[in-house]
Design an enzyme around this catalytic site. Structure first.
Site, PDB file in Angstrom:
ATOM      1  N   LEU A  16       0.822  -1.210   0.000  1.00  0.00           N
ATOM      2  CA  LEU A  16       0.000   0.000   0.000  1.00  0.00           C
ATOM      3  C   LEU A  16       0.858   1.262   0.000  1.00  0.00           C
ATOM      4  CD1 LEU A  16      -2.953  -0.814   2.444  1.00  0.00           C
ATOM      5  CD2 LEU A  16      -2.964  -0.748  -0.047  1.00  0.00           C
ATOM      6  N   ASP A  72      12.804   0.425   0.852  1.00  0.00           N
ATOM      7  CA  ASP A  72      12.132   1.604   1.414  1.00  0.00           C
ATOM      8  C   ASP A  72      13.139   2.645   1.907  1.00  0.00           C
ATOM      9  OD1 ASP A  72       9.428   1.239   0.956  1.00  0.00           O
ATOM     10  OD2 ASP A  72       9.199  -0.097   2.669  1.00  0.00           O
ATOM     11  N   GLU A 140       8.943   2.630  10.543  1.00  0.00           N
ATOM     12  CA  GLU A 140       8.002   1.842   9.740  1.00  0.00           C
ATOM     13  C   GLU A 140       8.130   0.372  10.122  1.00  0.00           C
ATOM     14  OE1 GLU A 140       8.803   2.026   5.491  1.00  0.00           O
ATOM     15  OE2 GLU A 140       7.404   0.392   5.096  1.00  0.00           O
ATOM     16  N   GLU A 149       4.665 -12.879  12.391  1.00  0.00           N
ATOM     17  CA  GLU A 149       6.063 -12.433  12.414  1.00  0.00           C
ATOM     18  C   GLU A 149       6.254 -11.033  12.981  1.00  0.00           C
ATOM     19  OE1 GLU A 149       8.287 -14.420   8.721  1.00  0.00           O
ATOM     20  OE2 GLU A 149       7.172 -12.609   8.257  1.00  0.00           O
ATOM     21  N   THR A 188     -15.610   0.427   3.570  1.00  0.00           N
ATOM     22  CA  THR A 188     -14.792   0.750   4.752  1.00  0.00           C
ATOM     23  C   THR A 188     -14.497  -0.471   5.628  1.00  0.00           C
ATOM     24  OG1 THR A 188     -16.684   1.231   6.168  1.00  0.00           O
ATOM     25  CG2 THR A 188     -15.832   3.069   4.870  1.00  0.00           C
ATOM     26  N   ASP A 240      -4.550   7.504  -5.037  1.00  0.00           N
ATOM     27  CA  ASP A 240      -3.544   7.073  -6.012  1.00  0.00           C
ATOM     28  C   ASP A 240      -3.122   8.269  -6.860  1.00  0.00           C
ATOM     29  OD1 ASP A 240      -4.271   4.636  -5.050  1.00  0.00           O
ATOM     30  OD2 ASP A 240      -5.374   3.997  -6.838  1.00  0.00           O
ATOM     31  N   CYS A 382      27.916  -1.222 -12.799  1.00  0.00           N
ATOM     32  CA  CYS A 382      28.439  -2.411 -12.129  1.00  0.00           C
ATOM     33  C   CYS A 382      28.594  -3.562 -13.127  1.00  0.00           C
ATOM     34  CB  CYS A 382      27.566  -2.765 -10.927  1.00  0.00           C
ATOM     35  SG  CYS A 382      28.482  -3.721  -9.709  1.00  0.00           S
ATOM     36  N   GLY A 384      27.097  -3.832 -15.733  1.00  0.00           N
ATOM     37  CA  GLY A 384      27.062  -3.143 -17.028  1.00  0.00           C
ATOM     38  C   GLY A 384      28.415  -2.567 -17.425  1.00  0.00           C
ATOM     39  N   HIS A 508      27.305   2.006  -7.918  1.00  0.00           N
ATOM     40  CA  HIS A 508      25.869   2.180  -8.196  1.00  0.00           C
ATOM     41  C   HIS A 508      25.439   3.624  -7.909  1.00  0.00           C
ATOM     42  CE1 HIS A 508      24.704  -2.074  -8.714  1.00  0.00           C
ATOM     43  NE2 HIS A 508      25.764  -2.287  -7.951  1.00  0.00           N
ATOM     44  N   GLU A 510      22.897   5.109  -8.777  1.00  0.00           N
ATOM     45  CA  GLU A 510      21.440   5.263  -8.593  1.00  0.00           C
ATOM     46  C   GLU A 510      21.052   5.421  -7.128  1.00  0.00           C
ATOM     47  OE1 GLU A 510      22.985   2.533  -9.630  1.00  0.00           O
ATOM     48  OE2 GLU A 510      21.932   0.675  -9.128  1.00  0.00           O
TER      49      GLU A 510
HETATM   50  N1  GLN Z   1      28.099  -9.775 -10.405  1.00  0.00           N
HETATM   51  C1  GLN Z   1      29.025  -8.700 -10.472  1.00  0.00           C
HETATM   52  C2  GLN Z   1      29.956  -8.691  -9.264  1.00  0.00           C
HETATM   53  O1  GLN Z   1      29.631  -9.284  -8.259  1.00  0.00           O
HETATM   54  C3  GLN Z   1      28.314  -7.373 -10.573  1.00  0.00           C
HETATM   55  C4  GLN Z   1      27.609  -6.977  -9.336  1.00  0.00           C
HETATM   56  C5  GLN Z   1      26.605  -5.883  -9.548  1.00  0.00           C
HETATM   57  O2  GLN Z   1      26.276  -5.569 -10.666  1.00  0.00           O
HETATM   58  N2  GLN Z   1      26.085  -5.329  -8.471  1.00  0.00           N
HETATM   59  O3  GLN Z   1      30.970  -8.076  -9.303  1.00  0.00           O
END
Ligand code: GLN
Length: 557
Positions: A16, A72, A140, A149, A188, A240, A382, A384, A508, A510
């Site tokens: 949710l 999260d 949370e 659990e 409700t 939403d 990574c 990639g 990473h 991101e």
């Molecule tokens: N599998 C690769 C490694 O362990 C890349 C890991 C990833 O992309 N987070 O190095």
């Protein structure tokens, strides 16, 4: 003054958006100058989500201190300025791990170790730890009320009110008010049942965030208020929305922040949400689209790349663009370049994200070759980056069957191999190169232009690294190593100078992108993709004009 607590629980069904609700409340409080911290309890027995499949759990979010946490926490960081660490995410497994270690040390002095008080005390001290140095700690509790659990966590939450009183604790319950098409009515009852369930464990919610697809009328609100024993103004329409970044605004329209201040007896300045309003305006008024393909193996399950998707959205918003994202199954590209032309032709940019295991690798290599040869902007994260190096070794340097020892331990050319300090480590939990590491960036590179500085810090999560034995051969052929760890051990960034935008990073980025502070790597990737789209559109137009002006050959008799 000691901190006050907001406890966020969920009822009726999962998914949710409790995490987003907690993050949005944090965002609203910050907009009034209140300092917040956020934490999440996950009632499963794994010590952390690091060893769980993304299908089970979604993305593993990595913090600066190298904790592998629930996704999260990504929302918390994107919506607030809270500094998160391993203290901000606890699983039942980790709580028990602590307790058992104490028991083995003899810390309990001969007592019987029990759920109450020992487990609940451990949970409460985890809450108190994140509440130091802030005004409000938002806690949370994962799962849905009624789960066996989550009982120890609920009990700890109940005790916190007992201990700290009404003025210092607030219970927010996220619930569902579904519209039943057959009856043409909002119902409700699920909310009533969920609150009953909470009451049975001694928790009376103060605020109900009712997830619904339409506004709750005054009648519905007063009905819920009456049955659930909350004030009518505390029954909130959590409608939403098309963009998750609108949630703080929706909550502010419903005066959630005023309620929180009132219940917690907090004084604060007026809210300032100008930046969020401006952001949401951009979300709904883009100047154009940008179409990105993510080529990966978990494409059918978006949650496994939550932060990645958001970072791309942030990058697009930075250019006032709307992100159109397609998830391309890597295995479907294994047939070769023809399949790539067919499936990847229409994208403005191609991204290969992080990942583990062999499945889909050959398809990713095809996609990378396609973007390299056709000058489509490429961004490798990574895995990639690792696959970009393998592709370059194979197809540019002619190192046949070059690979990562992760996918082919017998490869003649281990361009990527196991991190040297991890050799011999067989255990999987928490044994990767994790968390924030400094990276030095070479001057006069795309990476330097993107970051605008020579030293950065980014978060890692990997077990394999670039093998420097191949550095000379690859760089002689045109690959540029643009970022390394300060002591030169690890290759952290690579790029292709003769390509409009081809970049890979071992970390990473991101995890550090926020809607109000888009990460430069995503901002520039989207910028390059949009340029590529415009260039292609121009070329198409020129081709059409040429076609139009071409003299028509008349067949001679
Ligand atoms: N599998 C690769 C490694 O362990 C890349 C890991 C990833 O992309 N987070 O190095």
């Amino acid at each position: 003054m000691s901190a006050k607590y907001i406890f966020v629980t969920g009822g009726v069904v999962s998914s949710l958006g409790k995490g987003l609700a907690a993050a949005s409340i944090g965002c609203l409080l910050e907009s009034r100058g209140i300092k917040v911290n956020l934490m999440k309890f996950d009632p499963y027995l794994n010590v952390d989500p690091g060893t769980m499949s993304p299908f089970q759990h979604g993305e593993v979010f990595v913090t600066d201190d190298g904790a592998e946490t629930d996704l999260d926490l990504g929302h918390y960081e994107r919506y607030t300025h809270a500094k998160l660490s391993r203290d901000n995410n606890w699983t039942t497994g980790r709580i028990y791990e602590q307790i058992i270690a104490k028991e083995r040390r003899g810390d309990y002095l001969g007592k019987t170790v029990q759920v109450i008080p020992h487990v609940t005390n451990e949970i409460k001290s985890a809450m108190k730890k994140v509440a130091q140095e802030v005004d409000v700690a938002i806690v949370e509790v994962g799962g849905t009320v009624g789960d066996i659990e989550s009982l120890p966590f609920m009990e700890a939450v109940r005790q916190m009110r007992q201990e700290l009183g009404r003025e210092n604790t607030l219970f927010v319950h996220v619930t569902l008010v579904p519209f039943i098409a057959a009856a043409q009515e909002l119902k409700t009852k699920p909310t009533q049942h969920s609150v009953k369930e909470l009451l049975s464990i001694g928790i009376q919610p103060d605020i109900l965030l009712c997830r619904t697809d339409r506004f709750l009328s005054k009648e519905i609100k007063s009905k819920i208020a009456l049955f659930c024993n909350v004030e009518e103004e505390a029954v909130i329409t959590a409608k939403d929305v098309a963009s998750i970044y609108e949630v703080p605004l929706v909550f502010s329209h419903e005066k959630v922040d005023q309620l929180v201040l009132k219940y917690l007896h907090l004084e604060a300045r007026d809210r300032d949400l100008k930046q969020w309003e401006e952001l949401v305006h951009r979300v709904y008024n883009p100047k154009a689209d940008v179409h990105i393909a993510i080529v990966g193996k978990y494409v059918e399950y978006e949650d496994s790349y939550k932060s990645l998707k958001e970072a791309l959205v942030h990058g697009a918003l930075a250019h006032n663009l709307k992100l159109r994202l397609s998830w391309v199954e890597a295995e479907g590209l294994e047939a070769g370049q023809e399949a790539c032309h067919e499936q990847l032709r229409d994208y403005d940019g191609i991204l290969v994200p992080g990942g583990f295991g062999k499945r889909g690798i050959e398809g990713m290599l095809q996609a990378i070759r396609y973007s390299r040869e056709n000058k489509t902007p490429y961004f490798g994260i990574c895995l990639g980056m690792q696959t970009a190096c393998i592709e370059f070794a194979r197809n540019v340097c002619g190192l046949e069957d070059a690979n990562s020892s992760e996918f082919d331990p017998a490869t003649p050319h281990r361009v990527i191999y196991k991190l040297r300090e991890l050799r011999g480590v067989e255990e999987l939990g928490g044994t990767m190169r994790l968390g924030a590491w400094t990276c030095k960036i070479e001057p006069d590179t795309l990476a330097y232009r993107i970051y605008g500085k020579a030293e950065i810090s980014e978060r890692h999560r990997h077990r394999y690294e670039f093998n420097r034995e191949y550095e000379e051969q690859l760089t002689a052929a045109g690959l540029r190593i643009s970022g390394s760890s300060p002591d030169g051990t690890y290759v952290e960034m690579v790029e292709l100078p003769d390509h409009p935008h081809f970049i890979g990073c071992q970390f990473h980025p991101e995890f550090k992108s926020k809607p109000l502070e888009p990460h430069p790597l995503f901002r520039t990737f989207i910028g390059a993709a949009y340029e590529h789209a415009q260039k292609r559109a121009e070329e198409k137009q020129t081709a059409e004009v040429e076609m139009f002006h071409r003299p028509v050959k008349v067949a001679s008799r």
